[in-house]
Design an enzyme around this catalytic site. Structure first.
Site, PDB file in Angstrom:
ATOM      1  N   GLU A  79       0.832  -1.205   0.000  1.00  0.00           N
ATOM      2  CA  GLU A  79       0.000   0.000   0.000  1.00  0.00           C
ATOM      3  C   GLU A  79       0.866   1.255   0.000  1.00  0.00           C
ATOM      4  OE1 GLU A  79      -1.962  -3.188   2.662  1.00  0.00           O
ATOM      5  OE2 GLU A  79       0.053  -2.419   2.261  1.00  0.00           O
ATOM      6  N   CYS A 108      -0.319   1.525   7.320  1.00  0.00           N
ATOM      7  CA  CYS A 108      -0.833   1.775   5.971  1.00  0.00           C
ATOM      8  C   CYS A 108      -2.237   2.366   6.020  1.00  0.00           C
ATOM      9  CB  CYS A 108      -0.825   0.487   5.158  1.00  0.00           C
ATOM     10  SG  CYS A 108       0.848  -0.077   4.758  1.00  0.00           S
TER      11      CYS A 108
END
Length: 148
Positions: A79, A108
């Site tokens: 991510e 994330c």
């Protein structure tokens, strides 16, 4: 039979994960807006640095449990790499949807919230209740995808 949009994007996320250089978990992610792929990412070492595939995993050697000791990892998460790719090429991901092979961790998740990601779809669960709570508080939909 033609795949749904979700099946299509998850097929791509799985293919992206094949580029991962992590010895513990291969993760692929893509950010989509209006059914268009804006950025992709997989987990691995920063650009120009040795990969764990080549030099070993510090977390494995130290026997660090999954979900702990993120600061001991030399790699970026999938991510994070997707966000960095979008930023590098000047692509706004605000209002985008993340498709990931795995549920994002709390680090994330915080980044995705700040980037304006509106929905997060994932295939594999990751035990991180704080990440789930933050998504709920930020009104970011967090959904585990189940193929029919």
């Amino acid at each position: 039979m033609r795949p749904s949009w979700e099946e299509y994007f998850f097929g791509i996320a799985k293919a992206v994960a094949e580029r991962s250089t992590c010895l513990r978990r291969q993760v692929g992610a893509l950010i989509v807006k209006d059914k268009r792929i804006l950025a992709t990412g997989y987990n691995g070492a920063p650009r120009g640095l040795a990969h764990c595939l080549d030099i070993g995993c510090m977390r494995e050697e130290a026997k660090v449990a999954s979900g702990h000791g993120h600061e001991m990892c030399r790699g970026l998460h999938a991510e994070q790499n997707a966000i960095v790719q979008a930023a590098t090429y000047g692509v706004s991901i605000e209002g985008g949807i993340l498709y990931s092979t795995h549920q994002p961790c709390v680090l994330c998740t915080k980044m995705l919230i700040n980037c304006g990601i509106s929905e997060i779809y994932y295939l594999e669960s990751y035990p991180d209740p704080l990440a789930e709570n933050l998504c709920e508080e930020a009104q970011v939909r967090l959904l585990k995808f189940r193929a029919d």
